[in-house]
Design an enzyme around this catalytic site. Sequence first.
Site, PDB file in Angstrom:
ATOM      1  N   HIS A   1      -2.784  -2.989  -5.955  1.00 28.23           N
ATOM      2  CA  HIS A   1      -3.275  -2.560  -4.446  1.00 28.23           C
ATOM      3  C   HIS A   1      -4.726  -2.605  -4.355  1.00 28.23           C
ATOM      4  O   HIS A   1      -5.337  -1.831  -4.809  1.00 28.23           O
ATOM      5  CB  HIS A   1      -2.716  -1.167  -4.230  1.00 28.23           C
TER       6      HIS A   1
ATOM      7  N   ASN B   1      -3.230   6.623  -0.875  1.00 28.78           N
ATOM      8  CA  ASN B   1      -2.816   6.893   0.540  1.00 28.78           C
ATOM      9  C   ASN B   1      -1.977   8.041   0.409  1.00 28.78           C
ATOM     10  O   ASN B   1      -1.697   8.660   1.552  1.00 28.78           O
ATOM     11  CB  ASN B   1      -1.851   5.584   0.858  1.00 28.78           C
TER      12      ASN B   1
ATOM     13  N   SER C   1       0.936  -1.281   0.031  1.00 22.51           N
ATOM     14  CA  SER C   1      -0.019   0.026   0.030  1.00 22.51           C
ATOM     15  C   SER C   1       0.822   1.196   0.078  1.00 22.51           C
ATOM     16  O   SER C   1       0.405   2.347  -0.251  1.00 22.51           O
ATOM     17  CB  SER C   1      -0.966   0.005   1.203  1.00 22.51           C
TER      18      SER C   1
ATOM     19  N   GLU D   1      -6.088  -0.384  -7.102  1.00 23.30           N
ATOM     20  CA  GLU D   1      -5.242   0.609  -7.858  1.00 23.30           C
ATOM     21  C   GLU D   1      -4.038  -0.377  -8.409  1.00 23.30           C
ATOM     22  O   GLU D   1      -3.441  -1.124  -7.870  1.00 23.30           O
ATOM     23  CB  GLU D   1      -4.498   1.266  -6.600  1.00 23.30           C
TER      24      GLU D   1
END
Length: 725
Positions: free
Chosen positions: A449, A499, A428, A461
């Site tokens: 991800h 993130n 991540s 992702e």
Amino acid sequence: MASRTKGTTTMEVGADGVAVITLVNPPVNSLSFDVLYSLKSNYEEALSRNDVKAIVVTGAKGKFSGGFDISGFGEIQKGTMKEPKVGYISIDILTDLLEAAKKPSVAAIDGLALGGGLELSMACHARISAPGAQLGLPELQLGVIPGFGGTQRLPRLVGLTKALEMILTSKPVKAEEGHSLGLIDAVVPPAELLNAARRWALDIAERRKPWVSSVLKTDKLPPLGEAREILKFAKDQTRRQAPNMKHPLMCLEAVEVGIVSGSRAGLEKEAQVGSEVINLDTTKGLIHVFFSQRGTTKVPGVTDRGLVPRKINKVAIIGGGLMGSGIATALILSNYSVILKEVNEKFLEAGIGRVKANLQSRVKKGKMSKEKFEKTMSLLKGSLDYESFRDVDMVIEAVIENISLKQQIFADLEKYCPQHCILASNTSTIDLNKIGERTKSQDRIIGAHFFSPAHVMPLLEIVRTNHTSAQVIVDLLDVGKKIRKTPVVVGNCTGFAVNRMFFPYTQAAMFLVEHGTDPYLIDKAVSKFGMPMGPFRLCDLVGFGVAIATATQFIENFPERTYKSMIIPLMQEDKRAGEATRKGFYLYDDRRKAKPDPEIKKYIDKARGVSGAKPDPKLEKLSEKEIIEMTFFPVVNEACRVFAEGIAVKAADLDIAGIFGMGFPPYRGGIMFWADSIGSKYIYSKLEEWSKAYGEFFKPCAFLAERGSKGAPLSAPLEQSRSRL
């Protein structure tokens, strides 16, 4: 109106005297203005011809219609289309032409009749369907209302309570349920559909079957007092569940007018409301999301090269924890053969047990039969070594966030996996170049991800490095589609897109708390804004270990703009780790219900002692609007950096990533769309003001400063793309 024609209808008159009008607008025969006007023309011709006794309306290639062409709404919003209002077209064509005609019409439904498609069929005098066809009015989830008479006809066909359920939830029913509800008159095999509809239409014309105008039916409507009670309950529920959206309540108003004042008044009210909702901010946001979601699979230089996805038959997953087992669940649910590898029998058994539990949950909810459960579980095999990896097409590594461990795994994979095998990591935050630096297979290393829980969360992702081949990206996009995820392709950096954009979100909340803002007021304001939960409740949910590991990556990589708070580490020292230990920012009972904890104040005071922060009278008395701005403007700032660095190809991809990865409210259109609705100039001025008062954390990036000083949209394409894609 655009000069290019978008769809049409065709008409054939048979020897039996039935005119079959077919909707033709691939892929789902959507009702564009061109299709509607062509339908009107064909219908008028059929009514004027002496050799036509009755009419059947159907759709080309096994689909009736997926509804009104929503691109028309987008063009109306932008002012590029000067068309009559959609609702009034519907009264003109569907009510005054089709339903009031002196020749009967029957809808022959196959595949789907959604939105305007179902509304068109309800204006016909009967509906015959093939088995399994989907019937529904999903308009509210797009920010609009059923504007082709659906608010009036559906309650009269299926009853008020069921109609409100279908409209407010946007959930379709199958043809068989539609038949039991009275929405469908008969269900027949697909091969017999057209002939059955023709016979039914002739039977109506010759008075052997009833001639029913659904807009005039009243037998399924409850008495007025009862109807008002049902509508009041629906309105109360809607206000609770969608407090920031106006269009569902406006839709209910149209339903109510029809019941109180008659269907004609209801149709007029529906047309009026339909034209008003188009200009609501929430509708603009939802329509933007609709198109942006469909645009994530278009990647310049990758998907425009004519590459065909290779067939992925077998996938191996390394790590059977929550993420690995969730990914395995998503894959076997879509019929992929999966090998789950763990380091010992105990961990392997636990990993397979998690997958089994995920599927058993579906069985309990009635979403999966026991036979389907057994068949799906048979696709999963366990392994303690790499021997069974010799014929896999893709590996997804899902172990803990430890760089050296991941590097060793990828070096091992290169030895055991075939040359064509895609080597993916579910990391991540960690840079993929570091993960793959011990290999010679840089062209087939990619980030896959997933978000937790992986079998539920809709975002995938897809992270490419400068070395990842276009073929590998195309392959993973195809896998994403097949496992029903929304894939977003992004470049390689710490935290990737989601993130990375949202790391200032929690840090901004920590900053506010250390400077005097009540953490529970922050969570309350953020929840009211539309997030699934506030930043502190989220920290408790994911666990403090994850929160610290993620924060550490950003502190190491972006030290100049991170706010280093000690609140969580200090709480962790006292064995608080979030919801799992029943103590975090909140206290949790046996049913995981959260309540504020007065003890939090002592950790905040201790953290201030480390950081030197002091309560600020201004920040102690922030309004909800100010809390939202101070929490989310730093997110906008980081999203601008991500966009300017070319981590994302287009701003709309960041909107979708934030919505599906972090739960940013869809009706606000995504982080960049929302920022542009506020204005770059205002956001820039506020960040500049806070950076002078509180430091580098709030300092606007060069991209935001440049666009903000001109008041230019943040989501406008980059003039000179430096895309890492």
